[in-house]
Design a protein around this motif. Structure first.
Motif, mmCIF file in Angstrom:
data_model
loop_
_atom_site.group_PDB
_atom_site.id
_atom_site.type_symbol
_atom_site.label_atom_id
_atom_site.label_comp_id
_atom_site.label_asym_id
_atom_site.label_seq_id
_atom_site.Cartn_x
_atom_site.Cartn_y
_atom_site.Cartn_z
ATOM 1 N N GLY A 161 0.796 -1.218 0.000
ATOM 2 C CA GLY A 161 0.000 0.000 0.000
ATOM 3 C C GLY A 161 0.832 1.272 0.000
ATOM 4 O O GLY A 161 0.318 2.356 -0.228
ATOM 5 N N LYS A 162 2.131 1.104 0.236
ATOM 6 C CA LYS A 162 2.944 2.306 0.441
ATOM 7 C C LYS A 162 3.748 2.714 -0.795
ATOM 8 O O LYS A 162 4.237 3.832 -0.881
ATOM 9 C CB LYS A 162 3.893 2.085 1.620
ATOM 10 N N ILE A 163 3.936 1.787 -1.691
ATOM 11 C CA ILE A 163 4.749 2.118 -2.868
ATOM 12 C C ILE A 163 3.973 1.826 -4.145
ATOM 13 O O ILE A 163 3.045 1.005 -4.173
ATOM 14 C CB ILE A 163 6.071 1.322 -2.891
ATOM 15 N N VAL A 164 4.354 2.552 -5.192
ATOM 16 C CA VAL A 164 3.808 2.305 -6.530
ATOM 17 C C VAL A 164 4.996 1.924 -7.407
ATOM 18 O O VAL A 164 6.007 2.638 -7.433
ATOM 19 C CB VAL A 164 3.117 3.568 -7.090
ATOM 20 N N VAL A 165 4.879 0.785 -8.065
ATOM 21 C CA VAL A 165 5.985 0.335 -8.930
ATOM 22 C C VAL A 165 5.594 0.569 -10.389
ATOM 23 O O VAL A 165 4.552 0.104 -10.839
ATOM 24 C CB VAL A 165 6.298 -1.157 -8.709
ATOM 25 N N VAL A 166 6.413 1.333 -11.073
ATOM 26 C CA VAL A 166 6.118 1.664 -12.478
ATOM 27 C C VAL A 166 7.222 1.093 -13.377
ATOM 28 O O VAL A 166 8.402 1.345 -13.138
ATOM 29 C CB VAL A 166 6.049 3.198 -12.662
ATOM 30 N N ASP A 167 6.813 0.290 -14.383
ATOM 31 C CA ASP A 167 7.757 -0.112 -15.428
ATOM 32 C C ASP A 167 7.616 0.915 -16.539
ATOM 33 O O ASP A 167 6.563 0.961 -17.190
ATOM 34 C CB ASP A 167 7.424 -1.512 -15.959
ATOM 35 N N PRO A 168 8.629 1.767 -16.759
ATOM 36 C CA PRO A 168 8.470 2.877 -17.709
ATOM 37 C C PRO A 168 7.978 2.376 -19.061
ATOM 38 O O PRO A 168 8.441 1.342 -19.557
ATOM 39 C CB PRO A 168 9.878 3.459 -17.812
ATOM 40 N N GLU A 169 7.046 3.120 -19.616
ATOM 41 C CA GLU A 169 6.426 2.664 -20.864
ATOM 42 C C GLU A 169 7.217 3.047 -22.103
ATOM 43 O O GLU A 169 6.934 2.552 -23.196
ATOM 44 C CB GLU A 169 4.982 3.200 -20.949
ATOM 45 N N ASP A 170 8.179 3.989 -21.952
ATOM 46 C CA ASP A 170 9.011 4.272 -23.142
ATOM 47 C C ASP A 170 9.925 3.085 -23.422
ATOM 48 O O ASP A 170 10.032 2.631 -24.544
ATOM 49 C CB ASP A 170 9.787 5.584 -23.002
ATOM 50 N N TYR A 171 10.577 2.585 -22.376
ATOM 51 C CA TYR A 171 11.262 1.292 -22.463
ATOM 52 C C TYR A 171 11.599 0.854 -21.060
ATOM 53 O O TYR A 171 11.770 1.690 -20.168
ATOM 54 C CB TYR A 171 12.545 1.358 -23.323
ATOM 55 N N THR A 172 11.661 -0.437 -20.850
ATOM 56 C CA THR A 172 12.062 -0.973 -19.555
ATOM 57 C C THR A 172 13.163 -1.998 -19.788
ATOM 58 O O THR A 172 12.972 -2.941 -20.557
ATOM 59 C CB THR A 172 10.872 -1.667 -18.860
ATOM 60 N N ASN A 173 14.309 -1.738 -19.156
ATOM 61 C CA ASN A 173 15.385 -2.737 -19.252
ATOM 62 C C ASN A 173 15.054 -3.927 -18.367
ATOM 63 O O ASN A 173 14.603 -3.761 -17.238
ATOM 64 C CB ASN A 173 16.709 -2.129 -18.792
ATOM 65 N N LEU A 174 15.274 -5.106 -18.901
ATOM 66 C CA LEU A 174 15.055 -6.310 -18.110
ATOM 67 C C LEU A 174 16.416 -6.928 -17.810
ATOM 68 O O LEU A 174 17.151 -7.287 -18.726
ATOM 69 C CB LEU A 174 14.185 -7.310 -18.860
ATOM 70 N N MET A 175 16.742 -7.008 -16.526
ATOM 71 C CA MET A 175 18.000 -7.624 -16.117
ATOM 72 C C MET A 175 17.779 -9.128 -15.984
ATOM 73 O O MET A 175 16.689 -9.565 -15.609
ATOM 74 C CB MET A 175 18.418 -7.016 -14.783
ATOM 75 N N MET A 176 18.796 -9.889 -16.343
ATOM 76 C CA MET A 176 18.693 -11.336 -16.147
ATOM 77 C C MET A 176 19.695 -11.755 -15.081
ATOM 78 O O MET A 176 20.885 -11.464 -15.201
ATOM 79 C CB MET A 176 18.996 -12.068 -17.447
ATOM 80 N N ARG A 177 19.190 -12.378 -14.024
ATOM 81 C CA ARG A 177 20.086 -13.006 -13.063
ATOM 82 C C ARG A 177 20.688 -14.212 -13.773
ATOM 83 O O ARG A 177 19.977 -14.962 -14.447
ATOM 84 C CB ARG A 177 19.276 -13.489 -11.863
ATOM 85 N N SER A 178 22.000 -14.392 -13.618
ATOM 86 C CA SER A 178 22.602 -15.487 -14.376
ATOM 87 C C SER A 178 23.563 -16.292 -13.518
ATOM 88 O O SER A 178 24.057 -15.815 -12.497
ATOM 89 C CB SER A 178 23.328 -14.944 -15.606
ATOM 90 N N ALA A 179 23.792 -17.507 -13.980
ATOM 91 C CA ALA A 179 24.706 -18.418 -13.296
ATOM 92 C C ALA A 179 25.882 -18.708 -14.210
ATOM 93 O O ALA A 179 25.696 -18.856 -15.423
ATOM 94 C CB ALA A 179 23.989 -19.716 -12.947
ATOM 95 N N VAL A 180 27.078 -18.757 -13.625
ATOM 96 C CA VAL A 180 28.228 -19.271 -14.375
ATOM 97 C C VAL A 180 28.903 -20.339 -13.509
ATOM 98 O O VAL A 180 28.977 -20.209 -12.302
ATOM 99 C CB VAL A 180 29.258 -18.173 -14.744
ATOM 100 N N LEU A 181 29.340 -21.400 -14.196
ATOM 101 C CA LEU A 181 30.077 -22.465 -13.500
ATOM 102 C C LEU A 181 31.539 -22.052 -13.500
ATOM 103 O O LEU A 181 32.091 -21.717 -14.546
ATOM 104 C CB LEU A 181 29.905 -23.792 -14.254
ATOM 105 N N LEU A 182 32.146 -22.065 -12.315
ATOM 106 C CA LEU A 182 33.507 -21.543 -12.219
ATOM 107 C C LEU A 182 34.543 -22.640 -12.384
ATOM 108 O O LEU A 182 34.384 -23.755 -11.877
ATOM 109 C CB LEU A 182 33.679 -20.849 -10.867
#
Lengths: 344, 461
Positions: free
Chosen positions: A246-267
């Motif tokens: 109730g306290k925050i509003v989350v906006v994904d900008p409509e001009d463009y929204t970058n999507l980050m990908m969490r990724s795994a690498v085997l070391l």
């Protein structure tokens, strides 16, 4: 409730956060039997978030324990580069750093039935595997924007901030790009994508912005009303905070929204590469199976995402990300960014 | 068909082997050429992308406040990522050291002239790399400084591409080979075709067909065909000569024989002594035999000649047989033989009347000659749809299990022929006439078993 599940034949052991060798550890947990074979994970993701997936992994692999170390993305990079402590797998939200690790030969290739599920844009040369897709959002204070007027695009936000500088002075926030690898990734991708970004930074800079290390602190400050606007916050974290709904509003900008990908690498150099492969497969299949596994903690990654008309765009994995890892480029970008943001 | 022929090799097989062999050779050459070409193109295009990347990095190097700095464009490296999933390395150097990038990149060691990119292959971080190095001079505080940019990429993508190219080249080569082999097979088959059709035409010929080959043949076969034709004509001439010779000889012998016979008969009338008369009668009998043989040789020559150039006209077999029966009636009466003719409506065939008459007369002659006193001979003419026949049946005892086929060979005579004048040519003539008309001669014992039954059969036309 999560912790109740944990007690099921597993021990959850918090090792006191220690500053090991040359990199800074935020927290470190031993999950699983005390005498289990340890799979050593270094991650930017909080233990709590991945706990359900780790638990199901341990159920499938009895006799295995997960030594889970949390650090921020630059420290993850540092830990791997310095190699004083050997890890089996690195999970990070900083796609550029993961790409750098893969490009510079610190990672192992991996192909399996699970990796075949990943869409083409979600992996790089069978070394980097995405397992989430999370937006860079704008988080607004619900009370401040109660009477409509919620900015939907960066242009809206710029106009709003320009129109009422006194209202927003000192009450806007974004990532400190010099501290947060993810912040740097979002900033560089923004700079690459839109001219509006620099104008937004100029405007923010004139409003004495607060710079943060992490999304969580920005979300909490917006919720508490200390901040009215936080820019480039992980939308997935903000939406996950049901308690702040109730306290925050989350906006994904409509001009463009970058999507980050969490990724795994085997070391390379890990002691248990086979366990690491199984763990990676576990994460990957949880993320990309249709529908995703029940214990998958992030909002479902839309597999059919190649709709180019959509303003939501995954950040492209590949050598392009190395550009912003270049020392000269980074120095110049930082200089430019701080000169925009630190302007009084 | 090739019985007794000394066969050595096969034109078709040799042609096929040579054509398929050349196809295989060409396919291999094609494979190598295509592979070399596409490999070249692939390497060149890859080098060009590296060069484009290096150029855009070099363009981003500038001097700011008296210091070299670089602002590598995003596209400079992302363009390499679009081509393949390979690892990318770069370095910007100036005489003072490395400005930025991978310090230990083992390329661009020697100074590179501006405008002359240097491509190298090397190993870095455990993998083979392809690199380009270019350079440019920048003015730093009034001093020209050479700046060098190297961009390198691992070759995994290129290796994958090359593997695909090898397969494509292989498919092209194999496809070419299969197609060329099919064409070679077809071509070998069709080049042998005129030879085959000539063989068929020649082997389909009847035994007496000695006409020259007139069908059109390819130029290469014309010497063979003209030799064959000249061989045929020589054979024909030689056959004609020997027939002529026999006819001539028979004719020459027959006239003096007639004179000798007359003399012998005259002498017989004058001689009284029984012993001398007997030997004269023996002489007359011998003369008769020789004369008859000469006559039949002449007949045979005539038959051979006429069958070689058969002229077909409508012949009424009923009429022909009745005429002959009537004509031989006196001869039969001399031996008290009853000669019967049985025939109804006219039976007609296309044929040579003289030859047919000759054949029937020879058969009838034989019948009368071998029949004893007071016996009977029947001549029957019948036509039944597909087949017309003239049948002569006697009561002369038949053939008693002899090889009836052998009787139709020249100079072969039956077992009961000892006391009878004859040459052994009669049935041969009859058979040759029958075969010249596409028919046959059937010799068997009569149904009653009392004698022989000889039948001339002709197919309806």
């Amino acid at each position: 409730m999560r912790h109740a599940l944990f007690s099921l034949a597993l021990t959850f052991l918090a090792i006191a956060a220690q500053s090991a060798a040359g990199f800074e550890v935020e927290e470190r947990h031993w999950i699983g039997p005390q005498d289990g074979t340890p799979l050593r994970v270094i991650s930017t993701t909080d233990t709590e978030i991945l706990a359900p997936l780790i638990k199901s992994y341990l159920l499938q692999n009895p006799g295995v324990a997960v030594d889970y170390t949390v650090a921020n993305s630059s420290e993850v990079m540092k830990a791997v580069l310095e190699g004083e402590e050997r890890f089996d797998i690195a999970l990070s939200s900083a796609m550029d750093l993961q790409t750098r690790l893969a490009n510079d030969g610190f990672t192992l290739p991996h192909r399996s039935a699970a990796t075949a599920l990943i869409p083409e844009w979600g992996e790089w040369r069978s070394h980097v595997f995405a397992f989430s897709l999370e937006p860079a959002s704008i988080v607004l204070s619900a009370s401040a924007f109660a009477g409509a007027g919620v900015p939907r695009t960066r242009q809206d936000l710029i106009a709003l901030l320009r129109a009422q500088p006194e209202r927003f002075r000192g009450r806007v926030g974004t990532y400190d790009v010099s501290v947060s690898g993810l912040g740097y990734l979002f900033a560089t991708q923004d700079a690459r994508t839109a001219e509006a970004y620099w104008r937004l930074m100029e405007v923010l800079g004139s409003l004495e912005p607060q710079l943060h290390c992490c999304s969580a602190s920005m979300i909490e400050r917006v919720a508490s009303g200390e901040l009215l606007v936080a820019y480039n916050v992980l939308g997935s974290y903000a939406r996950a905070r049901q308690d702040l709904a109730g306290k925050i509003v989350v906006v994904d900008p409509e001009d463009y929204t970058n999507l980050m990908m969490r990724s795994a690498v085997l070391l390379k150099g890990g002691s248990h590469p086979e366990l690491a492969r199984m763990f990676a497969d576990h994460l990957i299949s949880a993320a990309w199976s249709q529908p995703p596994a029940a214990d998958y903690p992030f909002s479902k990654p839309p597999v059919a995402f190649v709709d180019s008309a959509s303003p939501k765009r995954p950040i492209q994995l590949g050598p392009g990300l190395l550009v912003y890892q270049d020392a000269e480029k980074r120095r110049r970008f930082m200089a430019e960014w701080f000169s925009a943001v630190r302007k009084k | 068909m090739s019985a007794g022929v000394n066969v050595s090799g096969s034109i078709r097989r040799r042609l096929l082997v040579q054509l398929v062999g050349s196809a295989a050779l060409l396919a291999a050459l094609l494979f190598i050429a295509v592979l070399a070409f596409v490999r070249n193109v692939a390497e060149e295009s890859h080098d060009r992308i590296l060069l484009a990347s290096a150029t855009s990095i070099l363009d981003s190097v500038s001097v700011q406040s008296g210091e070299l700095t670089a602002d590598i464009p995003y596209a400079a490296l992302s363009m390499l990522g679009n081509v393949s999933d390979d690892r990318v390395f770069y370095r910007i150097t100036h005489p003072g050291g490395t400005l930025t990038g991978y310090d230990d990149l083992p390329v661009g060691g020697v100074p590179v002239q501006p405008g002359q990119p240097v491509f190298e292959s090397a190993r870095y971080k455990g993998e083979g790399i392809r690199a380009v190095t270019i350079s440019r001079r920048l003015s730093v505080q009034g001093v020209p400084v050479p700046v060098q940019v190297s961009v390198a990429q691992t070759r995994l993508g290129q290796a994958t591409l090359l593997e695909q190219l090898v397969w494509s080249a292989l498919y092209i080569g194999a496809g070419f080979f299969v197609l060329a082999s099919a064409l070679a097979f077809w071509s070998a088959q069709s080049s042998i075709k005129p030879l085959r059709s000539l063989t068929e035409a020649v082997s389909r010929r009847g035994p007496k067909d000695l006409r020259p080959v007139t069908r059109p043949v390819p130029a290469e076969m014309s010497p063979l065909v003209s030799s064959l034709n000249s061989f045929i004509s020589r054979l024909q001439a030689s056959l004609a000569r020997s027939e002529d010779f026999i006819a001539e000889a028979a004719h020459r012998v027959r006239t003096p024989l007639a004179t000798v016979r007359t003399q012998a008969e005259t002498t017989l009338m004058r001689v009284e002594k029984e012993k001398n008369r007997a030997s004269l009668r023996e002489m007359i009998r011998a003369i008769d035999e020789s004369s008859r043989a000469a006559g039949q040789l002449l007949d045979h020559a005539m038959v051979s000649f006429r069958t070689d150039s058969l002229e077909l006209k409508e012949v009424n077999l009923t009429e022909l047989a009745r005429d002959l029966t009537e004509r031989l009636q006196p001869v039969a009466e001399l031996k008290d033989i009853a000669l019967h003719f049985e025939g109804g409506s006219p039976v007609c065939i296309q044929g040579d009347g003289i030859l047919l008459q000759n054949a029937v007369r020879n058969i009838l002659d034989n019948a009368i000659k071998y029949s004893g006193q007071d016996s009977e001979v029947w001549v029957r003419v019948a036509g039944s749809g597909a087949q017309q026949k003239i049948e002569v049946e006697d009561q002369a005892g038949g053939f008693g299990g002899e090889d009836t086929e052998a009787l139709t060979r020249r100079f072969v005579r039956g077992a009961n022929a000892k006391d009878t004048i004859g040459s052994g040519l009669g049935l041969t003539i009859a058979r040759e006439v029958a075969e010249a008309h596409g028919g046959s001669l059937i010799i068997k014992n009569s149904q009653t078993g009392a004698g022989a039954c000889v039948t001339l059969c002709f197919p309806s036309h």
